[in-house]
Design an enzyme around this catalytic site. Structure first.
Site, PDB file in Angstrom:
ATOM      1  N   CYS A  48       0.863  -1.183   0.000  1.00 18.48           N
ATOM      2  CA  CYS A  48       0.000   0.000   0.000  1.00 18.48           C
ATOM      3  C   CYS A  48       0.895   1.227   0.000  1.00 18.48           C
ATOM      4  CB  CYS A  48      -0.995  -0.011   1.162  1.00 18.48           C
ATOM      5  SG  CYS A  48      -0.247   0.270   2.774  1.00 18.48           S
ATOM      6  N   ARG A  49       0.369   2.361   0.397  1.00 19.00           N
ATOM      7  CA  ARG A  49       1.158   3.592   0.342  1.00 19.00           C
ATOM      8  C   ARG A  49       2.256   3.605   1.399  1.00 19.00           C
ATOM      9  NH1 ARG A  49       1.335   8.904   2.323  1.00 19.00           N
ATOM     10  NH2 ARG A  49      -0.049   8.269   3.986  1.00 19.00           N
TER      11      ARG A  49
END
Length: 102
Positions: free
Chosen positions: A65-66
């Site tokens: 994810c980020r």
């Protein structure tokens, strides 16, 4: 229960060595539009439960994810379902390798 991790550097080395890895990017559409790691599948975090049919319990999946927080949550969920998982710590914020824009 602990989650196995992989650093962005370790992942980059494995990809450069040609290892076939199962990468799953759980970010939102507008985030992956900025670029994804080559070969990663995009399955948004909130749609993971309805997409369990796309996963194989014989394989290990690396979730991305980020920043590494959402993917860690997905890892706990997937591990509870009986899947082998790793979380890419630091997420795309730490990724220095190549990205592909779809």
């Amino acid at each position: 229960m602990t989650i196995e991790i992989i650093t962005t550097e370790e992942l980059e080395k494995k990809l450069e060595a040609g290892e076939k890895l199962e990468l799953v990017d759980v970010r939102e559409d507008e985030e992956v539009a900025q670029g994804m790691i080559r070969g990663a599948k995009h399955i948004r975090m909130m749609t993971i439960p309805e997409n369990l049919g796309q996963f194989d319990k014989e394989k290990e999946y690396i979730f991305i994810c980020r920043s590494g927080a959402r993917s860690e949550n997905v890892c706990y969920y997937m591990q509870d379902q009986g899947y082998k998982v790793r979380n890419m710590i630091g997420g795309m914020l730490n990724w220095a390798g190549e990205v592909v824009v779809k």
